[in-house]
Design a protein around this motif. Structure first.
Motif, PDB file in Angstrom:
ATOM      1  N   UNK C  77       0.834  -1.205   0.000  1.00  0.00           N
ATOM      2  CA  UNK C  77       0.000   0.000   0.000  1.00  0.00           C
ATOM      3  C   UNK C  77       0.867   1.253   0.000  1.00  0.00           C
ATOM      4  N   UNK C  78       1.862   1.273   0.879  1.00  0.00           N
ATOM      5  CA  UNK C  78       2.721   2.455   0.961  1.00  0.00           C
ATOM      6  C   UNK C  78       3.452   2.662  -0.366  1.00  0.00           C
ATOM      7  N   UNK C  79       4.069   1.602  -0.852  1.00  0.00           N
ATOM      8  CA  UNK C  79       4.871   1.712  -2.073  1.00  0.00           C
ATOM      9  C   UNK C  79       4.002   2.167  -3.243  1.00  0.00           C
ATOM     10  N   UNK C  80       2.825   1.542  -3.388  1.00  0.00           N
ATOM     11  CA  UNK C  80       1.962   1.867  -4.520  1.00  0.00           C
ATOM     12  C   UNK C  80       1.441   3.302  -4.414  1.00  0.00           C
ATOM     13  N   UNK C  81       1.035   3.705  -3.210  1.00  0.00           N
ATOM     14  CA  UNK C  81       0.505   5.060  -3.035  1.00  0.00           C
ATOM     15  C   UNK C  81       1.546   6.103  -3.417  1.00  0.00           C
ATOM     16  N   UNK C  82       2.762   5.930  -2.922  1.00  0.00           N
ATOM     17  CA  UNK C  82       3.816   6.896  -3.235  1.00  0.00           C
ATOM     18  C   UNK C  82       4.082   6.911  -4.741  1.00  0.00           C
ATOM     19  N   UNK C  83       4.166   5.720  -5.353  1.00  0.00           N
ATOM     20  CA  UNK C  83       4.491   5.658  -6.776  1.00  0.00           C
ATOM     21  C   UNK C  83       3.370   6.266  -7.625  1.00  0.00           C
ATOM     22  N   UNK C  84       2.124   6.050  -7.234  1.00  0.00           N
ATOM     23  CA  UNK C  84       1.016   6.656  -7.987  1.00  0.00           C
ATOM     24  C   UNK C  84       1.112   8.169  -7.875  1.00  0.00           C
ATOM     25  N   UNK C  85       1.392   8.662  -6.673  1.00  0.00           N
ATOM     26  CA  UNK C  85       1.476  10.110  -6.468  1.00  0.00           C
ATOM     27  C   UNK C  85       2.588  10.721  -7.318  1.00  0.00           C
ATOM     28  N   UNK C  86       3.790  10.166  -7.252  1.00  0.00           N
ATOM     29  CA  UNK C  86       4.891  10.766  -8.028  1.00  0.00           C
ATOM     30  C   UNK C  86       4.622  10.646  -9.525  1.00  0.00           C
ATOM     31  N   UNK C  87       4.028   9.522  -9.950  1.00  0.00           N
ATOM     32  CA  UNK C  87       3.792   9.345 -11.375  1.00  0.00           C
ATOM     33  C   UNK C  87       2.700  10.260 -11.910  1.00  0.00           C
ATOM     34  N   UNK C  88       1.805  10.703 -11.026  1.00  0.00           N
ATOM     35  CA  UNK C  88       0.759  11.613 -11.492  1.00  0.00           C
ATOM     36  C   UNK C  88       1.285  13.040 -11.594  1.00  0.00           C
ATOM     37  N   UNK C  89       2.488  13.295 -11.104  1.00  0.00           N
ATOM     38  CA  UNK C  89       3.038  14.650 -11.172  1.00  0.00           C
ATOM     39  C   UNK C  89       4.237  14.709 -12.120  1.00  0.00           C
ATOM     40  N   UNK C  90       5.306  14.021 -11.780  1.00  0.00           N
ATOM     41  CA  UNK C  90       6.578  14.226 -12.479  1.00  0.00           C
ATOM     42  C   UNK C  90       6.501  13.937 -13.993  1.00  0.00           C
ATOM     43  N   UNK C  91       6.032  12.764 -14.419  1.00  0.00           N
ATOM     44  CA  UNK C  91       5.982  12.523 -15.873  1.00  0.00           C
ATOM     45  C   UNK C  91       4.931  13.393 -16.559  1.00  0.00           C
ATOM     46  N   UNK C  92       3.873  13.763 -15.832  1.00  0.00           N
ATOM     47  CA  UNK C  92       2.796  14.544 -16.448  1.00  0.00           C
ATOM     48  C   UNK C  92       3.296  15.951 -16.785  1.00  0.00           C
ATOM     49  N   UNK C  93       3.990  16.602 -15.844  1.00  0.00           N
ATOM     50  CA  UNK C  93       4.478  17.953 -16.160  1.00  0.00           C
ATOM     51  C   UNK C  93       5.560  17.887 -17.237  1.00  0.00           C
ATOM     52  N   UNK C  94       6.349  16.809 -17.220  1.00  0.00           N
ATOM     53  CA  UNK C  94       7.372  16.682 -18.260  1.00  0.00           C
ATOM     54  C   UNK C  94       6.706  16.513 -19.625  1.00  0.00           C
ATOM     55  N   UNK C  95       5.674  15.679 -19.684  1.00  0.00           N
ATOM     56  CA  UNK C  95       4.962  15.466 -20.943  1.00  0.00           C
ATOM     57  C   UNK C  95       4.327  16.756 -21.441  1.00  0.00           C
ATOM     58  N   UNK C  96       3.804  17.530 -20.511  1.00  0.00           N
ATOM     59  CA  UNK C  96       3.204  18.818 -20.873  1.00  0.00           C
ATOM     60  C   UNK C  96       4.267  19.721 -21.480  1.00  0.00           C
TER      61      UNK C  96
END
Lengths: 306, 434, 291
Positions: C77-96
């Motif tokens: 749960x901890x690992x997945x939550x953190x990874x979902x959070x970072x993935x919803x920010x870092x790659x998204x702003x880069x893609x933008x």
């Protein structure tokens, strides 16, 4: 269009250009976190792995890696175990890929229209992709077990039961059947998305020319689907050539090495026999193999000669 | 946008479900306080877990005030897990493992030389364990303290013997006679064997140990004494393997379990207990459990046979034991735990729970052994034990030859060719290690 | 071809029958999984029936008590939550940024980043293992990453390779590239900052993308097996996928408890997927390959 050309007029830079350089600054700022992460945790390890592949290193030993030049690669060249693992990996890719793609394409064509329950169908088909490979391998471990589903069905039809995972000829096929089942739904959904990008008026034009269903498929559907088909094939190759989890769960590489894929061999070499250098060399050969296969697939997909 | 307004709620629902399950677990954090001794045991025997977790560890904790944390690791995962743990520096204080793994660990300076500790043991106790201790030595130094003994013996059904017209009180004494009896005991329906005369393990590890049993009782060896020359392509080895292959292949085959892994199935599902076999090469210590599982089969043990003209030898010796991590910060406590485990009474309970043979000679007089004449036979036969070579790279050698043995058993290659190939591969490993 | 008049007039039933049959075939293993999980241990071996005679919850209680499943759920749960959070920010702003805020060399950088998605896991597995071990200031390590166990056998080590999936950069760029630039131009003329343009104009339109990235990240991280297998050496850092394999230990498989554990472990991904499936499958077709 990102290129900012120096303008001959030095005075009074127009607002537009200032805007552009401001955008560029922000653009850079936005990509820095992702770039740093990829550089450190993706590209960094690739370089580190390359160094390791020229070294001897055991995690048990108390000293660090020792440079040994090309010895690891030379060792692989004459290693029958590695050659066999490469052949098994190749066979695995080649026998899973065609049925998966062909059946998925058929299902995508069948379900590419609105009718009652089509959403339910697409969702249901996608479920095996969502459930982890570990979990589905567990289910299939039972399906293939002595008193499992396959043997019970065979017994029902009066046929004799078999040990599916215990014979050299059968084990890899058993794992392959499972992978076809698992990849079907996700391939189908992607191909469905591809089908929806094919312009409808092309069909109209083809029909006016008197093309029958098969001719329309050849002349309109297939060319339109090409980019997505290429993508699906390339991704499948990349995943399948790295088969590990299902092997770990179903057969542990056996019986007598007949399901030892390269990735499984890398794992045992590195963590069972403690030879991380040789394992790294294997990983790079696998890398080249996967890259080669994908490039062939992409070139064929683009209609060029491989 | 579009049809996905429920996105955040969707992810939220999933996360909620996850955390609910996690929360139901309550507090699972482990205490890292001082005085915690970490111990790994191999295997997944429920009887062992129950005894260790509920009796041995609480008693030891009471006695020493220490806190013991035991982890059970599946046999197949033990070596990879241990290797990564050593690399990480997170290996446990006390390591339970098979004797076969010791040489590599000692070679890499990862485990403590236990010789000084053993020397401080009571002389009588040392004498009592004198059959077991040498199996844990490497170049004269003690690296692992065996917890139990093992021996491959044939379990046979007296009931089946009588039915086939054989005398259960005079079982065969040579492998040739065993095969003849097995042929007599085999029941066929058409071409298909419905009851095997003799079943022998054929999974890679089991096959290596079974082959060793045939090889040694035919006067052969895997390696020479210093572990530098591979002797697996000798004529003794070829004959032994041909005998082994003959159990599965040909018109007079007696074993229909090739490729099946029954060796670690529950007792009641072992072929000898389910009447699928009349003789079974087994771990001798399990005899009591088989008898309990199939009381009407009159299950007995046969003294280890030999090929004509040779001495009986069977795979066996110290099975698993305990080692101490060289980097452990609590070696004294770790040794206390080991010493506790080899206390004759405790060890007897342990051997009984696991269905193994105890490491103490004095155990012959114990209730556990003396109350069962068949088990007493096993203890009596212990001197015929022959362990696998204890050399660095052994696990890799074993796996390499296991594959070739399996190939031969399936009739894919001849015995001589399989052994030649195995020899070549094992030689490579020997060369790489030296 | 599917829109020909003849096809339109043809009855849907044959098509639906075929698809229903395939669906049943695809779902059959899961039905057996559920059936076995509710069947008493020991009965599973004798005869096959899809509906257990005496359904029992025993397997679930065995599963929850054994194999560190609870610790595994907490860690995953901890690992997945953190990874979902970072993935919803870092790659998204880069893609933008790659789509709307180009800079010198951005195209090349984009291709370099995205091509790393094709690197086999086994190439980076061993180096990442050693990097986790030598991670500075973690697990008793000093600034040079020496002296301790680093991030090995810890939750931090588990999440290390998941924080940014390069595939998500690709999806994000594709998604934002399909949006009109005029919104941004208009906002810029009004004097809005770039950050404001992104958060107020484009981000609200990117919910399907975020859903796609979240579901991909959730399933990818929750389902991964090889990395945890290598990096976790003890129960304290075990994950759900590792935990279920302990039920299948050599030769003595308890299918009932195994299936019960498999169900428990699969329910979260299934829920995340089912709650999002409409947007997810729509997002797949929009964010996917074009031309």
């Amino acid at each position: 269009m990102a290129v900012i050309k120096p303008r001959p007029n030095r005075r009074g830079r127009p607002a537009r250009q200032r805007l552009h350089s401001r955008q560029a600054r922000f653009g850079l700022l936005f990509v820095v976190p992702a770039t740093l992460y990829v550089a450190i945790f993706q590209l960094g390890p690739v370089l580190y792995g390359l160094v390791l592949s020229f070294s001897q290193y055991s995690p048990l030993s108390r000293s660090g890696p020792q440079f040994i030049g090309l010895d690891n690669y030379r060792g692989l060249y004459g290693d029958p175990e590695f050659a066999r693992a490469m052949a098994i990996t190749g066979r695995y890719v080649l026998q899973v890929l065609p049925p998966t793609v062909v059946i998925a394409l058929g299902l995508a064509l069948l379900s590419n229209r609105a009718f009652r329950g089509v959403g339910l169908f697409r969702t249901a088909m996608y479920v095996p992709h969502v459930i982890s490979l570990t979990a589905v391998s567990m289910i299939w471990l039972w399906i293939y077990s002595d008193q499992g589903l396959v043997n019970e069905v065979l017994a029902f039809f009066g046929m004799s039961e078999q040990r599916w995972l215990a014979t050299e000829s059968g084990a890899l096929n058993a794992a392959s059947a499972m992978r076809v089942w698992k990849a079907l739904g996700s391939n189908m959904v992607l191909l469905l998305a591809g089908l929806q990008t094919v312009p409808k008026d092309l069909y109209e034009a083809a029909r006016v020319d008197g093309a029958n269903a098969w001719q329309q498929f050849r002349a309109v559907t297939l060319p339109g689907l090409r980019p997505m088909l290429t993508y699906v094939v390339a991704m499948d190759i990349i995943y399948l050539a790295q088969g590990f989890t299902e092997i770990f769960v179903l057969t542990q590489g056996g019986p007598y090495g007949s399901t030892t894929t390269v990735n499984y061999l890398i794992y045992t070499e590195a963590f069972q026999y403690n030879d991380m250098g040789s394992a790294s060399a294997m990983a790079f050969v696998l890398f080249a193999f996967i890259a080669g296969l994908s490039i062939i697939a992409i070139r064929v997909g683009q209609g060029r000669r491989p | 946008m579009r049809r996905v307004r429920n996105v955040p709620t969707g992810v939220l629902a999933g996360c909620l479900a996850v955390s609910l399950v996690a929360a139901c677990g309550g507090d699972t954090a482990t205490d890292e306080g001082g005085g915690t001794l970490t111990v790994w045991f191999p295997g997944n025997s429920e009887a062992e877990m129950a005894l260790v977790n509920e009796t041995i560890v609480p008693a030891f904790e009471e006695e020493t005030g220490a806190d013991v944390e035991v982890t059970y690791v599946d046999w197949a995962d033990m070596s990879p897990k241990l290797n990564t743990a050593f690399a990480a520096g997170t290996a446990p204080d006390v390591i339970g493992h098979g004797v076969a793994a010791t040489a590599d660990l000692a070679h890499n300076d990862r485990i403590e030389d236990l010789t000084p500790y053993v020397e401080e043991l009571d002389a009588a106790l040392r004498e009592d364990m004198s059959a077991a201790l040498p199996g844990g030595e490497i170049s004269g130094n003690q690296y692992i303290i065996p917890l139990m003994m093992t021996l491959r013996m044939i379990v046979y059904s007296g009931a089946d013997f009588e039915e086939a017209g054989l005398d259960p009180d005079a079982p065969p004494q040579s492998w040739e006679d065993v095969k003849a009896a097995a042929e007599q005991l085999t029941v066929r329906e058409g071409d298909k064997i419905t009851r095997a005369g003799l079943v022998v393990p054929s999974d890679p590890i089991g096959a290596q140990q079974a082959f060793g049993t045939f090889l040694w009782s035919n006067g052969g060896e895997f390696l020479d004494e210093d572990g530098t020359t591979v002797l697996m392509d000798s004529s003794e080895a070829v004959d032994a393997l041909e005998y082994y292959v003959g159990l599965y292949q040909g018109s007079d085959a007696v074993d229909n379990t090739l490729g099946a892994t029954w060796a670690s199935s529950p007792d009641a599902q072992q072929p000898i207990a389910t009447s699928q076999a009349s003789m079974q090469l087994s771990n001798a210590g399990d005899i009591g459990k088989y008898q309990d599982a199939a009381p009407d089969r009159d299950l007995r043990l046969m003294m280890p046979p030999a090929f004509e003209g040779h001495e009986p030898r069977a795979f066996g010796g110290p099975a698993n034991g305990l080692m101490i991590n060289k980097d452990s910060s609590q070696k004294e406590l770790a040794w206390d735990f080991i010493a506790y485990m080899i206390d004759p009474d405790i060890n007897l309970d342990y051997a009984e729970a696991l269905g193994a043979l105890p490491v103490h000679a004095s155990a012959v007089d114990s209730d556990y052994v003396s109350s069962n004449p068949e088990l007493a036979k096993a203890v009596e036969a212990l001197p015929a034990n022959h362990p696998n070579p204890n050399v660095p790279g052994w696990v890799q050698m074993r796996d390499a030859m296991g594959q070739h043995l399996e190939r031969a058993l399936h009739g894919e290659v001849g015995a001589a060719e399989a052994l030649e190939r195995a020899t070549a591969e094992v030689e490579k490993i020997v060369d790489a290690g030296s | 071809m599917l829109l020909t008049r003849r096809a339109r007039r043809s009855r849907p039933w044959p098509r639906i029958a075929v698809l229903a049959f395939v669906t049943a075939l695809v779902l059959l293993p899961f039905l057996w999984m559920i059936s076995l999980a509710f069947t008493k241990e020991g009965q599973a071996m004798s005869g096959i029936s899809l509906i257990p005679e005496q359904p029992t919850l025993e397997n679930f209680s065995v599963a929850v008590q054994a194999a560190n499943l609870r610790q595994a759920f907490a860690n995953s749960t901890i690992v997945t939550t953190v990874a979902v959070a970072t993935n919803c920010v870092v790659p998204v702003i880069a893609g933008y940024a790659f789509a709307h805020l180009p800079f010198r060399g951005s195209k090349v950088l984009f291709y370099i980043l995205v091509s790393t998605a094709a690197i086999p896991v086994s190439v980076t597995l061993i180096p990442l293992f050693l990097m986790a071990k030598n991670f500075p200031f973690a697990g008793g390590n000093d600034v040079l990453g020496q002296g301790g166990s680093g991030l090995l056998d810890s939750v931090g080590g588990l999440m290390l390779p998941y924080l940014v999936a390069t595939m998500n950069i690709f999806l994000s760029r594709q998604y934002f590239a399909g949006m009109d630039r005029d919104f941004a131009e208009a906002a810029r003329i009004d004097g809005a900052s770039e950050l404001r343009i992104f958060t107020r104009v484009y981000l609200p339109m990117a919910r399907p993308l975020i859903a796609l990235v979240a579901v991909f990240s959730f399933t990818g991280v929750w389902d991964d097996f090889l990395w945890p297998l290598v990096v976790s050496t003890s129960a304290k850092s075990t994950t759900v996928q590792l935990a279920i394999t302990t039920f299948a230990s050599t030769g003595n498989v308890k299918y009932g408890a195994l299936m019960a554990a498999t169900i428990l472990v699969s329910v979260p991904v299934l829920l995340v997927f089912l709650f999002n499936q409409r947007g997810f499958i729509a997002g797949l077709s929009e964010g996917g390959i074009k031309g």
